[in-house]
Every structure is written in structure tokens, then in C-alpha cells.
Scaffold this active site. Sequence first.
Site, PDB file in Angstrom:
ATOM      1  N   GLU A 122     -16.423  -8.963   6.801  1.00 50.75           N
ATOM      2  CA  GLU A 122     -15.959 -10.216   6.438  1.00 50.75           C
ATOM      3  C   GLU A 122     -15.102 -10.766   8.042  1.00 50.75           C
ATOM      4  O   GLU A 122     -14.178 -11.967   7.490  1.00 50.75           O
ATOM      5  CB  GLU A 122     -15.298 -10.021   5.073  1.00 50.75           C
ATOM      6  CG  GLU A 122     -16.819  -9.349   4.398  1.00 50.75           C
ATOM      7  CD  GLU A 122     -16.752 -10.814   3.811  1.00 50.75           C
ATOM      8  OE1 GLU A 122     -16.743 -12.001   3.505  1.00 50.75           O
ATOM      9  OE2 GLU A 122     -17.712 -10.296   3.340  1.00 50.75           O
ATOM     10  N   HIS A 159     -10.498 -10.929  -0.205  1.00 46.99           N
ATOM     11  CA  HIS A 159     -10.139 -11.150   1.698  1.00 46.99           C
ATOM     12  C   HIS A 159      -8.539 -10.803   1.524  1.00 46.99           C
ATOM     13  O   HIS A 159      -7.667 -11.337   0.575  1.00 46.99           O
ATOM     14  CB  HIS A 159     -10.685 -12.168   2.308  1.00 46.99           C
ATOM     15  CG  HIS A 159     -11.820 -12.019   2.907  1.00 46.99           C
ATOM     16  ND1 HIS A 159     -12.537 -13.856   2.770  1.00 46.99           N
ATOM     17  CD2 HIS A 159     -13.020 -11.447   3.006  1.00 46.99           C
ATOM     18  CE1 HIS A 159     -13.623 -13.931   2.532  1.00 46.99           C
ATOM     19  NE2 HIS A 159     -14.108 -12.899   3.143  1.00 46.99           N
ATOM     20  N   CYS A 206      -8.368 -19.672   5.484  1.00 42.82           N
ATOM     21  CA  CYS A 206      -9.665 -19.804   5.632  1.00 42.82           C
ATOM     22  C   CYS A 206     -10.284 -20.723   6.346  1.00 42.82           C
ATOM     23  O   CYS A 206     -11.630 -20.147   7.304  1.00 42.82           O
ATOM     24  CB  CYS A 206     -10.246 -19.739   4.734  1.00 42.82           C
ATOM     25  SG  CYS A 206      -9.742 -19.169   2.660  1.00 42.82           S
TER      26      CYS A 206
HETATM   27  O1  SUG Z   1     -16.558 -15.618   1.044  1.00 42.27           O
HETATM   28  N1  SUG Z   1     -16.238 -18.818  -1.027  1.00 42.27           N
HETATM   29  C1  SUG Z   1     -15.931 -18.137  -0.514  1.00 42.27           C
HETATM   30  C2  SUG Z   1     -14.666 -18.535   0.315  1.00 42.27           C
HETATM   31  C3  SUG Z   1     -13.732 -17.977   1.792  1.00 42.27           C
HETATM   32  C4  SUG Z   1     -12.601 -18.245   1.979  1.00 42.27           C
HETATM   33  N2  SUG Z   1     -12.360 -17.196   3.218  1.00 42.27           N
HETATM   34  C5  SUG Z   1     -10.831 -16.458   3.495  1.00 42.27           C
HETATM   35  N3  SUG Z   1     -10.697 -16.316   2.002  1.00 42.27           N
HETATM   36  N4  SUG Z   1     -10.564 -16.156   4.263  1.00 42.27           N
HETATM   37  C6  SUG Z   1     -15.994 -16.793   0.346  1.00 42.27           C
HETATM   38  O2  SUG Z   1     -15.975 -15.965  -0.668  1.00 42.27           O
HETATM   39  C7  SUG Z   1     -17.770 -19.797  -2.163  1.00 42.27           C
HETATM   40  C8  SUG Z   1     -19.335 -20.453  -2.428  1.00 42.27           C
HETATM   41  C9  SUG Z   1     -19.931 -21.267  -4.017  1.00 42.27           C
HETATM   42  O3  SUG Z   1     -19.505 -20.553  -5.011  1.00 42.27           O
HETATM   43  O4  SUG Z   1     -20.835 -22.302  -3.271  1.00 42.27           O
HETATM   44  C10 SUG Z   1     -17.465 -19.235  -1.263  1.00 42.27           C
HETATM   45  O5  SUG Z   1     -18.771 -18.947  -0.399  1.00 42.27           O
END
Ligand code: SUG
Length: 442
Positions: free
Chosen positions: A177, A250, A365
Site C-alpha cells: 500500500e 494504514h 493520505c
Molecule cells: O484505500 N478510501 C481509501 C482511503 C485511502 C487513505 N489513504 C491513507 N490512509 N494513506 C482506501 O481505503 C474509499 C472509496 C469509496 O468507498 O468510495 C477508499 O478507497
Amino acid sequence: MRGRPYTEVNFDGLVGPTHHYGGLSTGNLASTSSTGDVANPRAACLQGIDKMLLVQDLGVQQGLLPPRLRPAIRTLHSLGYRGSPEEILAKCAKANPWLLSKVSSSSFMWSANAATVSPSSDTRDGRLHLTPANLVSKFHRSIEADETFTLLQSIFSDASLFQIHAPLPPQRLFSDEGAANHTRLFHDDEVLHLFAYGQDPLDAQERKPSKFIARQTRQAFEAIAMRHGLNGNIFYLKQCAQGIDGGSFHTDVLAVGSGSTFLVHEHAFEGGRQQLQDIQERAPWFRVAYVHHKDLPLEEAIQSYLFNSQLLHTPEGQILVAPKRCEAFQSVLSVVDGWVQSGVIQKALYVDVHQSMKNGGGPACLRLRVPMSVKEMGALSGKVLLTTELATRLKSWCVKYYRDRLERKDLEDPQLWRTNLECLEALYALLELQFKSTYSST
Ligand code: SUG
């Protein structure tokens, strides 16, 4: 920063025109609880641009990564859908609206997951290395990997300075990730790389989360450290199973570091403080601001997203750029106040990235940190470093093309697709980057 001429460039992912609430990320509590809500892609993108401007104003170099084309017709094509883009959209909407939501996600905007970065000061061949994350844990995110690879190759195109590796094999053992689980800390000439993982599939004894899956594996980071030829002190930290079950999908949901400072919640890593103390023995300069569950309960740490702040090294000192939502939690404000009083940070600023937050994406993020030399910055292709003029042009571009209201049912609208194509062609031209407009998989 080690080897002073290095500058930390924060590459933010620009929010795409199909930003919506698909409820696609189990284990990410904000994503699931926002399922089906009406999104405002225009506001989301403008909030992101304003955050970039704020960071730039604080004296930190800001860069950006453009959106990818969505809905990803090429993915639907690879899954057997045939016909014109309009026909493919109609067929998918009818047969599998959930799939349409997945291939329409604007999840590339969370660029902390775009890649893992090793600056040239830390690598054996003296080049900057990046490995795009394969993101195999979630289908909607896995489709980003090869696009990110192509995009990074086009921006970091000078092979004498940069090496862009292919994503790791798309297998659970190498589930990756990206930088969201990697923290690089430094003091004078010493560097620490903290690689956090939630799962070691080869360890039969390990404590596993019981509700949600751990997304990052140890094997992925071991491979990345090897292929990047990484020097310095490398540590592998195990994420806390209880933290993952509480919504810390994460590491950057419960920890953030910069310079020699690491802000950490008690439930970020297994064994509480122990793993961090082991590191301190090797690097006494490693400064940990440890927050106990009793002072900030796990639930409030996750809801507020305090640890998904950006910790910025500015001419004024360390500044925390935190989500606005933090202001609603007394416990969080007390923790922040304690950090200011004890000199851990100079001050905190609160930014409104509400649209992204509702999908589990806070300020940290949205950015990929890339420490770069002046020469490396000068060798970037395209206009990806932010200027005030570029920000103004981006805002007009966004207002021209982005809708202020988007629901899942809108994703099948062929007009949305056609506008998005035009919108991205215009953006890539503005950024002087090549736009790959092929949308079939063959
Ligand atoms: O991978 N949300 C992302 C958020 C990523 C956050 N990144 C870090 N913490 N670095 C994920 O979970 C949600 C999309 C939706 O539900 O429409 C989403 O993909």
C-alpha cells in the site's frame, strides 16, 4: 534534512471528477459509513488545491499528480465488456452497478498509497527509487497500479537520476500500500526507515486482526528495500491488530513522523512502546511523542484522524496540518496542546478536506512525500510543481469540468464519461504531460 540540499516535495493527488462515496473499503470506517452519500467532486478538488496552497505558503515545496481516467473502461474491457464506451457503461450499470462504482473511484487521489519512495541520498546507486504500490487488497485500488507506474515513468523520466520500478507481483504475499506505511526519519547524517506491516503471511504464530484484513505485508517491504538498494537503519514494525480492527487500515491513521519526531498512538504498533524503544536504543535521537489510549481513545483517534495530519518541517519549525474535524474533539485538542507546550510542534493548523475525509482520506493520505535534490527537481517532466499561477489555472479548470453533485447512479451517464475525457485531456495539456487516452484493454 540529510545532505542539506534535499527538499521534501509533497506530491498531492488531485481529486478526480468521479469522486463519490462507493463504500468500497471495508476496514476503512469512514468509507463504509459514507456509502451512498451525495458527493461534491468540485468541492473535493478545490479543497485539495487549497490544502496544497496552504502547504506551499508554509514554505514546503508542493507538487501534484493528475487524476486517471474514470470510469476505467479499459478495466471493464479486460473483464469482457465489449462495445463503445457508452455501451460498456450501460451494460455494466445494468449487470453490476457495484463494479461500475469500483472502476469509477477517484481513489488515486490518496497519493500516500501511490508508491514507496527512497531518496537518492539513501540508495546504493545514488538514484531516487520509486515502486508504485500494487494495492491488491482492494479491487478498486488495484487498477491504479499500472497507471501509476506509467505516470511516474513519464514524470520521473530521467533514468540517470530516477528509477521507477514495476509494482510488486499482484499477490497477497506481496500486498503493498506504499508510503502510507513507511516513515523516513533523519537526524544529521543518520536515517531511519520504519516499514510497518499488518501481516507476515509466513509467520504462523502472528496475532491477526479478527474483523478486518491487514493490507500491507512484511514481504512487500522487504522486497522494496532490496530492489531500491536502501541504505540506513531499516526497521520492520508490526501494526497492532487491535488498531486495524478499530479502523487503522494504514499506519498513517495512527502515526505520523518527520525529521526526528514520531507522533504515535498506543494502538499503532503491537506491543505498545516496545518496538519503538528498540529503535531508540539504536538511534537515541529518535523522538517519540506517544499518546496513550486513556488520553485519546482509539475510537476518537480514528474518528478525528489526528494522526493523518501532515507534520511539516518549515522555516518556522514543525507545523502540524491537521483535519478540521479534530477541532470537534476535546481529547484531541488537549493532545495537540501538550505537543505545542512541550515543543514537539510549533503549532497546528486545521484544514478542511471534508470531502476526502468522508472516504477515509485525511491531509496525509492526499500526499506523497518525495525528498529531492535541486537537480532532481529540475529534471522532472511536465509542470507538476505547484505555482500560484498553476493553482489558479487548476481552480478554473476544476470549476469548468467538475460537477458539484455526484451519486453512484450518475456514474452510468455517458455525458459524465465524455466530459471526463475532455477534462483530463485539458489537464494533461495544461501540465504538459502525455495523456494516454486509450481506454480499451487491448
Ligand atoms: O484505500 N478510501 C481509501 C482511503 C485511502 C487513505 N489513504 C491513507 N490512509 N494513506 C482506501 O481505503 C474509499 C472509496 C469509496 O468507498 O468510495 C477508499 O478507497
